[in-house]
Motif scaffolding. Structure first.
Motif, short mmCIF file in Angstrom:
data_model
loop_
_atom_site.label_atom_id
_atom_site.label_comp_id
_atom_site.label_asym_id
_atom_site.label_seq_id
_atom_site.Cartn_x
_atom_site.Cartn_y
_atom_site.Cartn_z
N GLY A 24 7.29 10.44 -9.32
CA GLY A 24 8.71 10.29 -9.59
C GLY A 24 9.51 10.20 -8.31
O GLY A 24 8.95 10.02 -7.21
N GLU A 25 10.81 10.32 -8.43
CA GLU A 25 11.72 10.27 -7.29
C GLU A 25 12.62 11.49 -7.32
O GLU A 25 12.89 12.05 -8.38
CB GLU A 25 12.58 9.00 -7.35
CG GLU A 25 11.77 7.72 -7.38
CD GLU A 25 12.66 6.49 -7.50
OE1 GLU A 25 13.90 6.66 -7.50
OE2 GLU A 25 12.12 5.38 -7.60
N THR A 26 13.08 11.87 -6.14
CA THR A 26 14.02 13.00 -6.06
C THR A 26 15.09 12.72 -5.03
O THR A 26 14.83 12.09 -3.99
CB THR A 26 13.29 14.31 -5.72
OG1 THR A 26 14.26 15.36 -5.62
CG2 THR A 26 12.54 14.21 -4.40
N ASP A 27 16.30 13.16 -5.33
CA ASP A 27 17.41 13.11 -4.38
C ASP A 27 17.66 14.46 -3.73
O ASP A 27 18.66 14.64 -3.03
CB ASP A 27 18.69 12.65 -5.10
CG ASP A 27 18.66 11.16 -5.42
OD1 ASP A 27 18.08 10.40 -4.62
OD2 ASP A 27 19.22 10.76 -6.45
N ASN A 76 0.82 -1.22 0.00
CA ASN A 76 0.00 0.00 0.00
C ASN A 76 0.85 1.27 0.00
O ASN A 76 0.58 2.21 -0.75
CB ASN A 76 -0.94 -0.02 1.21
CG ASN A 76 -1.91 -1.18 1.14
OD1 ASN A 76 -2.78 -1.24 0.28
ND2 ASN A 76 -1.73 -2.15 2.03
N ILE A 77 1.89 1.28 0.82
CA ILE A 77 2.81 2.42 0.80
C ILE A 77 3.54 2.46 -0.54
O ILE A 77 3.75 3.54 -1.11
CB ILE A 77 3.79 2.35 1.97
CG1 ILE A 77 3.02 2.43 3.30
CG2 ILE A 77 4.82 3.46 1.89
CD1 ILE A 77 3.85 2.13 4.52
N ASP A 78 3.90 1.30 -1.06
CA ASP A 78 4.59 1.25 -2.35
C ASP A 78 3.70 1.79 -3.47
O ASP A 78 4.17 2.50 -4.37
CB ASP A 78 5.01 -0.18 -2.68
CG ASP A 78 6.07 -0.71 -1.73
OD1 ASP A 78 6.63 0.10 -0.96
OD2 ASP A 78 6.33 -1.93 -1.75
N ARG A 79 2.43 1.45 -3.43
CA ARG A 79 1.51 1.96 -4.45
C ARG A 79 1.38 3.48 -4.33
O ARG A 79 1.39 4.19 -5.34
CB ARG A 79 0.14 1.31 -4.30
CG ARG A 79 -0.87 1.83 -5.33
CD ARG A 79 -2.27 1.35 -5.04
NE ARG A 79 -3.24 2.06 -5.86
CZ ARG A 79 -4.54 2.09 -5.62
NH1 ARG A 79 -5.04 1.44 -4.58
NH2 ARG A 79 -5.35 2.76 -6.40
N LEU A 80 1.25 3.97 -3.09
CA LEU A 80 1.18 5.41 -2.90
C LEU A 80 2.42 6.08 -3.47
O LEU A 80 2.34 7.12 -4.12
CB LEU A 80 1.04 5.72 -1.41
CG LEU A 80 0.95 7.20 -1.02
CD1 LEU A 80 -0.35 7.80 -1.52
CD2 LEU A 80 1.08 7.37 0.49
N ALA A 81 3.58 5.46 -3.23
CA ALA A 81 4.84 6.02 -3.73
C ALA A 81 4.86 6.02 -5.26
O ALA A 81 5.38 6.96 -5.88
CB ALA A 81 6.01 5.22 -3.19
N SER A 82 4.31 4.98 -5.88
CA SER A 82 4.30 4.92 -7.35
C SER A 82 3.41 5.98 -7.96
O SER A 82 3.59 6.37 -9.12
CB SER A 82 3.84 3.53 -7.81
OG SER A 82 2.45 3.34 -7.58
N GLU A 83 2.45 6.49 -7.17
CA GLU A 83 1.54 7.53 -7.65
C GLU A 83 1.99 8.92 -7.21
O GLU A 83 1.35 9.91 -7.58
CB GLU A 83 0.14 7.26 -7.10
CG GLU A 83 -0.47 5.94 -7.58
CD GLU A 83 -1.74 5.58 -6.84
OE1 GLU A 83 -2.04 6.24 -5.82
OE2 GLU A 83 -2.44 4.64 -7.27
N GLY A 84 3.04 8.99 -6.42
CA GLY A 84 3.48 10.28 -5.88
C GLY A 84 4.96 10.49 -6.08
O GLY A 84 5.60 9.90 -6.95
N VAL A 85 5.51 11.33 -5.23
CA VAL A 85 6.94 11.65 -5.28
C VAL A 85 7.62 11.04 -4.06
O VAL A 85 7.20 11.26 -2.92
CB VAL A 85 7.17 13.17 -5.31
CG1 VAL A 85 8.66 13.49 -5.26
CG2 VAL A 85 6.54 13.78 -6.56
N ILE A 86 8.67 10.26 -4.30
CA ILE A 86 9.47 9.67 -3.23
C ILE A 86 10.66 10.59 -2.96
O ILE A 86 11.46 10.85 -3.86
CB ILE A 86 9.98 8.27 -3.62
CG1 ILE A 86 8.83 7.34 -4.00
CG2 ILE A 86 10.80 7.67 -2.48
CD1 ILE A 86 9.31 6.02 -4.56
#
Length: 493
Positions: free
Chosen positions: A374-377, A80-90
């Motif tokens: 997406g993802e950001t550093d 569930n957290i992984d799905r939220l992350a796939s739809e948002g920004v990590i």
């Protein structure tokens, strides 16, 4: 009339006027026409961005970023957290300011590096017409003490329109109890380590049941009820889960998803603690708490932690599912985070309250309608959450808030907002892109090259080859502390 037709009509009008209107006036009218068309295009673009009315703020307790699937753990079951992350920004490099519950939670609720000043984010949102509610642990509660008693802990009542606690039996839940540093396994209810007892940090309970008696399940159920009641209101709903904070209690079906015998313990190198100053070594290390005598129980600690995380993840899924079912997903900003990370044997460290990466780095996921996933550093801090919410809701950011809005990063994942992150525990950490620098209150230091040594095995603070880097980071840290009004935290040299 569309934009092309409008442009054609205005061009024809300008041509006719050119025969009778002076050239200067004609140029001014042409400029006005362009400005009007630009404004229309901007308005049209803005209309495509969903209007964010609500906030769902989900906070886990003692959750290290590295145990989530979306942060690279291939053992954890966190769909569930992984799905939220796939739809948002990590946010892959998000850092807490406090390394234990109370100061960390104050920091992100007030957007202050240390202490409280001004209004909480809940009070600010109430001032602008939002309904605010707390379910479970948002400000500090003693776990298990306040959870067993069903009390408010150090909650700030002004923050909430309404607030709700989620009590539970914690270590006293009937089932298979273990105190893993003492190698105790029993089903008896008597003699269990609980509130304020010295070995409560190593307690797990697996039991037969559906989990509905547990605090996190109760919090999810209450959150669902509030979503239904306030679906037509503008709301800020903060849901605080207590797992995986000890005692790690979960139904058997969550433990059965993990086999402790297959778990790989963190790498520990010989003489690892010799180059760490005394102030950098927490009280709970394997040689002091006794778990070094039971390597299998260290694996069982990981099993219980994973089980608690997966149980918490299921409750997150229940709340997110209801938000979608009610049709609120496209008007609600969702933020998931934790108050700080946790050690489970790295460097032989256990629990929290130190400045190493496993503690200061936290999960932070923002799923915001209208913003690309997406993802950001980009380095960010928990103090940035409240200003970001104000920005997303179109509200002013109070002067008392010290964080910054992360909306620029939501728009452009490569954006950089700050040089480094501050964290506090018997000293101060300055975490930059490539370096982790800690200076303690007695003047001792740690320095790690996070590109070459991400697990922080070699302290370079005393290495002559790295003195220029150490001096530069010290100056940056001192400058940043002064900028946020914490001159007294600047270290001694």
């Amino acid at each position: 009339m569309n934009c092309d037709a409008s442009m054609k009509s205005q061009t024809q009008s300008l041509f006719r006027l050119s025969r009778v209107v002076p050239r200067t006036l004609l140029l001014l009218m042409a400029l006005l026409a362009v400005l009007l068309l630009t404004e229309r295009a901007t308005l049209a673009a803005n209309e495509e961005l969903p209007k964010i009315r609500n906030v769902l703020f989900l906070v886990s307790d003692d959750l290290k970023a590295s145990v989530l699937g979306c942060y690279g753990d291939d053992v954890a079951n966190t769909p569930n957290i992984d799905r939220l992350a796939s739809e948002g920004v990590i946010f892959r490099r998000a850092y807490c300011q406090g390394t234990v519950c109370a100061p960390s939670r104050i920091s992100f609720m007030y957007s202050r590096y240390r202490g409280s000043r001004g209004k909480t984010i809940g009070e600010h949102l109430q001032d602008h017409g939002l309904y605010t509610a707390r379910v479970g642990k948002i400000f500090h509660m003693k776990v298990p003490g306040d959870i067993i008693a069903g009390t408010n802990g150090r909650d700030v009542p002004e923050c909430w329109t309404e607030r709700f606690n989620s009590p539970g039996l914690e270590a006293h839940t009937p089932g298979d109890y273990a105190c893993l540093n003492l190698n105790v396994f029993t089903t008896e209810l008597e003699g269990r380590q609980s509130t304020a007892m010295p070995h409560r940090m190593f307690v797990s309970v697996r039991y037969k049941g559906d989990g509905s008696d547990q605090p996190d399940h109760k919090s999810a159920t209450k959150a669902i009820e509030l979503l239904r009641q306030h679906r037509d209101d503008r709301f800020f709903l903060a849901v605080g889960f207590v797992r995986p904070h000890y005692p790690m209690v979960a139904p058997q079906q969550y433990f059965s998803q993990y086999d402790w015998q297959q778990i790989q313990l963190p790498e520990v190198v010989e003489n690892d603690l010799e180059d760490i100053p005394a102030k950098g070594i927490p009280r709970s290390i394997s040689s002091r708490n006794g778990i070094d005598q039971y390597p299998d129980n260290q694996k069982r600690m990981w099993e219980a932690y994973y089980a608690s995380v997966t149980f918490m993840d299921d409750q997150v899924g229940r709340v997110l599912g209801e938000l979608e079912r009610l049709g609120l997903r496209e008007s609600t900003a969702i933020v998931f985070t934790s108050d700080h990370g946790y050690h489970l044997g790295e460097h032989t460290f256990w629990q929290k309250n130190n400045l190493h990466e496993e503690v200061i780095r936290v999960p932070l996921v923002m799923s915001i309608p209208g913003y690309e996933p997406g993802e950001t550093d980009s380095i960010v801090e928990l103090v940035d959450i409240a200003p970001t919410l104000c920005d997303l809701l179109g509200l002013p950011i109070p002067d008392s808030m010290q964080g910054v809005s992360l909306v620029p990063v939501l728009k452009d994942k490569s954006a950089t907002l700050k040089e480094g992150a501050l964290s506090f525990a018997g000293g101060t950490s300055w975490r930059t892109d490539d370096w982790a620098y800690m200076q303690y209150n007695d003047g001792s230091e740690e320095l790690y090259d996070m590109k070459a040594d991400p697990k922080q095995f070699t302290n370079l603070a005393g290495d002559p080859e790295h003195q220029a880097t150490r001096e530069r980071l010290f100056r940056e840290l001192t400058s940043r502390l002064r900028a946020v009004g914490l001159e007294e935290k600047a270290g001694r040299r």
